[in-house]
Design a protein around this motif. Structure first.
Motif, PDB file in Angstrom:
ATOM      1  N   ALA A  74       0.777  -1.385   0.018  1.00  0.00           N
ATOM      2  CA  ALA A  74      -0.125  -0.050  -0.052  1.00  0.00           C
ATOM      3  C   ALA A  74       0.968   1.143  -0.100  1.00  0.00           C
ATOM      4  O   ALA A  74       1.761   1.357   0.937  1.00  0.00           O
ATOM      5  CB  ALA A  74      -1.026  -0.122   1.459  1.00  0.00           C
ATOM      6  N   SER A  75       0.776   2.271  -0.863  1.00  0.00           N
ATOM      7  CA  SER A  75       1.476   3.241  -1.185  1.00  0.00           C
ATOM      8  C   SER A  75       0.823   4.640  -1.076  1.00  0.00           C
ATOM      9  O   SER A  75      -0.460   4.449  -1.492  1.00  0.00           O
ATOM     10  CB  SER A  75       2.299   3.397  -2.126  1.00  0.00           C
ATOM     11  OG  SER A  75       1.635   2.965  -3.495  1.00  0.00           O
ATOM     12  N   ILE A 135      -7.455   8.451   1.527  1.00  0.00           N
ATOM     13  CA  ILE A 135      -7.113   8.439   3.209  1.00  0.00           C
ATOM     14  C   ILE A 135      -6.450   9.787   3.405  1.00  0.00           C
ATOM     15  O   ILE A 135      -5.319  10.075   2.822  1.00  0.00           O
ATOM     16  CB  ILE A 135      -5.901   7.366   3.559  1.00  0.00           C
ATOM     17  CG1 ILE A 135      -5.948   7.330   5.047  1.00  0.00           C
ATOM     18  CG2 ILE A 135      -4.924   7.279   2.514  1.00  0.00           C
ATOM     19  CD1 ILE A 135      -5.049   6.042   5.344  1.00  0.00           C
ATOM     20  N   GLY A 136      -7.062  10.467   4.391  1.00  0.00           N
ATOM     21  CA  GLY A 136      -6.425  11.830   4.461  1.00  0.00           C
ATOM     22  C   GLY A 136      -7.041  12.804   3.172  1.00  0.00           C
ATOM     23  O   GLY A 136      -7.900  12.685   2.698  1.00  0.00           O
ATOM     24  N   ASN A 137      -6.124  13.432   2.836  1.00  0.00           N
ATOM     25  CA  ASN A 137      -6.282  14.066   1.444  1.00  0.00           C
ATOM     26  C   ASN A 137      -5.562  13.329   0.228  1.00  0.00           C
ATOM     27  O   ASN A 137      -5.198  14.128  -0.676  1.00  0.00           O
ATOM     28  CB  ASN A 137      -5.776  15.641   1.615  1.00  0.00           C
ATOM     29  CG  ASN A 137      -4.304  15.757   1.949  1.00  0.00           C
ATOM     30  OD1 ASN A 137      -3.428  14.454   2.331  1.00  0.00           O
ATOM     31  ND2 ASN A 137      -3.581  16.703   1.998  1.00  0.00           N
ATOM     32  N   ARG A 138      -5.153  12.307   0.436  1.00  0.00           N
ATOM     33  CA  ARG A 138      -4.480  11.569  -0.713  1.00  0.00           C
ATOM     34  C   ARG A 138      -5.280  10.285  -1.030  1.00  0.00           C
ATOM     35  O   ARG A 138      -5.910   9.611  -0.266  1.00  0.00           O
ATOM     36  CB  ARG A 138      -2.954  10.958  -0.089  1.00  0.00           C
ATOM     37  CG  ARG A 138      -1.965  12.362   0.126  1.00  0.00           C
ATOM     38  CD  ARG A 138      -0.782  11.943   0.293  1.00  0.00           C
ATOM     39  NE  ARG A 138      -0.194  11.590  -1.088  1.00  0.00           N
ATOM     40  CZ  ARG A 138       1.040  11.249  -1.130  1.00  0.00           C
ATOM     41  NH1 ARG A 138       2.019  11.106  -0.168  1.00  0.00           N
ATOM     42  NH2 ARG A 138       1.460  10.809  -2.322  1.00  0.00           N
ATOM     43  N   PHE A 139      -4.822   9.808  -2.082  1.00  0.00           N
ATOM     44  CA  PHE A 139      -5.689   8.561  -2.561  1.00  0.00           C
ATOM     45  C   PHE A 139      -4.650   7.442  -2.631  1.00  0.00           C
ATOM     46  O   PHE A 139      -3.479   7.264  -3.206  1.00  0.00           O
ATOM     47  CB  PHE A 139      -6.000   8.564  -3.968  1.00  0.00           C
ATOM     48  CG  PHE A 139      -7.236   9.560  -4.166  1.00  0.00           C
ATOM     49  CD1 PHE A 139      -8.835   9.297  -4.178  1.00  0.00           C
ATOM     50  CD2 PHE A 139      -7.035  11.073  -4.252  1.00  0.00           C
ATOM     51  CE1 PHE A 139      -9.820  10.071  -3.900  1.00  0.00           C
ATOM     52  CE2 PHE A 139      -7.885  12.043  -4.315  1.00  0.00           C
ATOM     53  CZ  PHE A 139      -9.498  11.421  -4.254  1.00  0.00           C
ATOM     54  N   MET A 140      -5.049   6.396  -1.627  1.00  0.00           N
ATOM     55  CA  MET A 140      -3.943   5.183  -1.595  1.00  0.00           C
ATOM     56  C   MET A 140      -4.005   4.194  -2.935  1.00  0.00           C
ATOM     57  O   MET A 140      -5.108   4.135  -3.687  1.00  0.00           O
ATOM     58  CB  MET A 140      -4.284   4.592  -0.448  1.00  0.00           C
ATOM     59  CG  MET A 140      -3.349   3.205   0.099  1.00  0.00           C
ATOM     60  SD  MET A 140      -3.711   2.637   1.529  1.00  0.00           S
ATOM     61  CE  MET A 140      -5.393   2.101   1.372  1.00  0.00           C
ATOM     62  N   ARG A 141      -2.689   3.613  -2.977  1.00  0.00           N
ATOM     63  CA  ARG A 141      -2.813   2.765  -4.021  1.00  0.00           C
ATOM     64  C   ARG A 141      -2.470   1.385  -3.384  1.00  0.00           C
ATOM     65  O   ARG A 141      -1.397   1.251  -2.466  1.00  0.00           O
ATOM     66  CB  ARG A 141      -1.513   3.151  -5.158  1.00  0.00           C
ATOM     67  CG  ARG A 141      -1.294   2.212  -6.246  1.00  0.00           C
ATOM     68  CD  ARG A 141      -0.301   2.661  -7.248  1.00  0.00           C
ATOM     69  NE  ARG A 141      -0.335   1.580  -8.273  1.00  0.00           N
ATOM     70  CZ  ARG A 141       0.643   1.500  -9.341  1.00  0.00           C
ATOM     71  NH1 ARG A 141       1.507   2.609  -9.213  1.00  0.00           N
ATOM     72  NH2 ARG A 141       0.717   1.003 -10.248  1.00  0.00           N
TER      73      ARG A 141
END
Length: 249
Positions: A74-75, A135-141
């Protein structure tokens, strides 16, 4: 008409005619860093894949890549994300066998990348639903964890069964260690044995741990106790413990 008006606009303003390099974006439209960062996940997998007995791999289709069984990476997570938050996020899909957070070597802070190993490959595949999760203000990969070239090479040389005890052996190979394991962690782990010294394997290029070490014991009884702890869990990972092979020139 003035002379400058006859000059093509591209020639009159050469700097403006140059195409500006558009910032690269990920598949969710989020800006990413320079080209050097595009391989960040792959590089971290290369650096943090410990040298340990081969893990089962699942292959999909002819000529497809090989993946570590039950493991996803997960990044893209915010650096402020905690281990508890990550565990809670993935635990909904099934039991987690181990969770490994990647951290910056200089500060020890979380670098937004984590390796999650489930009890089965089926559960790992279900967790891919989190790919693109905000997640937060980012999209997890979230993607399957590839078996890297270095780990493939390692499989060719590592033993498939435990080696026999060499004459005069007082050392043990300890593998599948967490990247940030400390000498104190190991001494506490082998507290019932008398340890003479601990020799960590270090990556010469990065200075980071290679995920295994050799432990020298003071007596045979201590060594036997340690080897008897093979596959015991240390910091969420089943540790491989075997008699150390003595290399002779």
């Amino acid at each position: 008409m003035a002379a400058e008006d006859q000059i093509p606009r591209a020639q009159a303003n050469p700097e403006k005619s140059k195409k500006r390099k558009k910032p690269k974006k990920d598949k969710w439209g989020q800006p990413i860093a320079a080209a050097a960062d595009e391989r960040a996940v792959e590089q971290v997998q290369e650096q943090e894949t410990p040298e340990e007995p081969a893990v089962a791999a699942a292959e999909v289709g002819e000529g497809a890549e090989s993946y570590e069984c039950g493991k996803v990476v997960a990044s893209g997570m915010p650096y402020t994300t905690t281990e508890e938050e990550i565990r809670e996020l993935f635990d909904r899909f099934g039991p987690i066998r181990s969770l490994q957070l990647s951290r910056f070597p200089d500060s020890g802070n979380f670098r937004g990348l984590a390796f999650v190993t489930f009890e089965s490959d089926e559960v790992a595949l279900k967790s891919l639903e989190l790919d693109g999760y905000k997640i937060g203000n980012r999209f997890m990969r979230v993607e399957r964890c590839r078996i890297t070239a270095s780990s493939k090479r390692q499989k060719k040389t590592e033993f498939q069964s435990d080696p026999e005890k060499p004459d005069g052996c007082l050392s043990a190979y300890v593998g599948n260690l967490s990247w940030n394991i400390s000498e104190k962690d190991l001494r506490d782990f082998f507290k019932s044995s008398r340890i003479a010294s601990i020799r960590f394997a270090i990556d010469k290029r990065t200075g980071d741990s290679r995920g295994f070490c050799h432990v020298d014991f003071e007596d045979d009884e201590s060594l036997e106790k340690a080897v008897g702890m093979n596959q015991s869990e240390l910091r969420g990972r089943p540790v491989k413990i075997a008699y150390a092979i003595i290399n002779r020139a």
